[in-house]
Design an enzyme around this catalytic site. Structure first.
Site, PDB file in Angstrom:
ATOM      1  N   SER A  82       0.846  -1.193   0.000  1.00  0.00           N
ATOM      2  CA  SER A  82       0.000   0.000   0.000  1.00  0.00           C
ATOM      3  C   SER A  82       0.885   1.248   0.000  1.00  0.00           C
ATOM      4  O   SER A  82       1.671   1.450  -0.915  1.00  0.00           O
ATOM      5  CB  SER A  82      -0.947  -0.037   1.199  1.00  0.00           C
ATOM      6  N   LYS A 134     -19.682  18.568   1.226  1.00  0.00           N
ATOM      7  CA  LYS A 134     -18.843  18.688   2.402  1.00  0.00           C
ATOM      8  C   LYS A 134     -19.086  17.528   3.363  1.00  0.00           C
ATOM      9  O   LYS A 134     -20.211  17.274   3.779  1.00  0.00           O
ATOM     10  CB  LYS A 134     -19.141  20.016   3.114  1.00  0.00           C
TER      11      LYS A 134
END
Length: 295
Positions: A82, A134
């Site tokens: 990763s 948001k």
């Protein structure tokens, strides 16, 4: 942080520095005396983490890789997955131990939402935002299917950027077949990672550095300076060696006195606080007793 723990090992090649390199390259404004060609070896063992942190670290390595006369090598003995592989892929050469794991080219986000639990006990969570998109995933506010879709799209964009970052650094054409096999979040052991082009050779960090030493290179290890250590460090071997003669015993006595003074300086403030608290408690108890007798 256990990006885990990493070590930089710059390897100085035994090659006579040219006058051009002596007059040109500097490190932090100080003329470099390390030679004409330098190899930086990063010993990396990391399973990843925040894309913000690991992306920044990978960008720094990309900058080092672009420097003239500097070669960047990453050695991995356990795991570079990763975010760890996001860093590792920036090297000119990646060395991996046979049973180390590489890859995990994927993106993950997790969150807890307590909205339904709070509603069940009679609490109404309120989340107020400005902006349509948001904070789509909230801890206490309600999460809609549209919010989840927004997060999934954001993860897909991050995943595509990750794939592009790896393929460009490793000079791999990201075909659909390659993506389907390598960029699914899967991890691969050394031999398979070598076949897929994720690493360049099978070797542990010790093997690689020993090879450089045999070739006549100087190896310099950079250590992170942690400042003055205030821990008391004394070994039984130190005691035996210092008790052997009069001068050693005097030195040992001075050291023990210094340790004693340091311990007293550390304990004294606590004693003062304890005495003050005890005195206040005594005064409060005395006042309470006086009031009781008056009544």
């Amino acid at each position: 942080r256990n990006c885990s723990r990493t070590n930089f090992l710059p390897l100085l090649q035994r090659k006579k520095a040219s006058s051009e390199s002596n007059s040109g390259r500097t490190i932090d404004g100080v003329r470099s005396a390390l030679g004409a060609e330098l190899e930086v070896v990063l010993i990396l063992n990391s399973g990843g983490g925040s894309v913000l942190d690991f992306g920044l670290a990978a960008s720094h390595l990309a900058r080092i890789r672009r420097e003239e006369n500097i070669t960047l090598t990453v050695c991995c003995d356990r795991v570079a997955a990763s975010g760890g592989y996001m860093i590792a892929c920036q090297a000119d050469t990646i060395c991996g131990a046979p049973f180390a794991v590489f890859g995990s080219i994927g993106v993950l986000t997790e969150s807890l939402n307590f909205n339904e639990i709070l509603r069940n006990i009679g609490i109404k969570p309120i989340s107020i935002t400005a902006g349509k998109n948001k904070a789509p995933i909230k801890a206490f506010g309600e999460v809609s299917d549209e919010d989840l879709k927004l997060v999934e799209e954001d993860l897909e964009r991050t995943h595509e950027a990750f794939i592009s970052w790896v393929s460009e650094a490793r000079n791999i054409i990201p075909t659909e077949d390659w993506k389907a096999k390598v960029c699914t979040g899967s991890v691969f052991h050394g031999e398979e990672a070598l076949e897929l082009g994720l690493i360049d050779r099978l070797a542990t960090s010790d093997e690689y550095i020993a090879e450089k030493l045999r070739d006549g290179n100087r190896v310099l290890r950079l250590l992170h300076y942690r400042g003055p250590q205030r821990k008391i460090k004394i070994s039984p071997l130190d005691l035996l060696s210092e008790l052997a003669d009069t001068e050693g015993r005097m030195k040992l006595k001075s050291r023990m006195q210094a340790y004693g003074r340091r311990a007293i300086c550390g304990i004294a403030p606590l004693c003062r606080v304890g005495l003050a608290v005890g005195l206040l408690n005594h005064m409060a108890l005395h006042q309470s007793t006086t009031v009781t007798h008056n009544q």
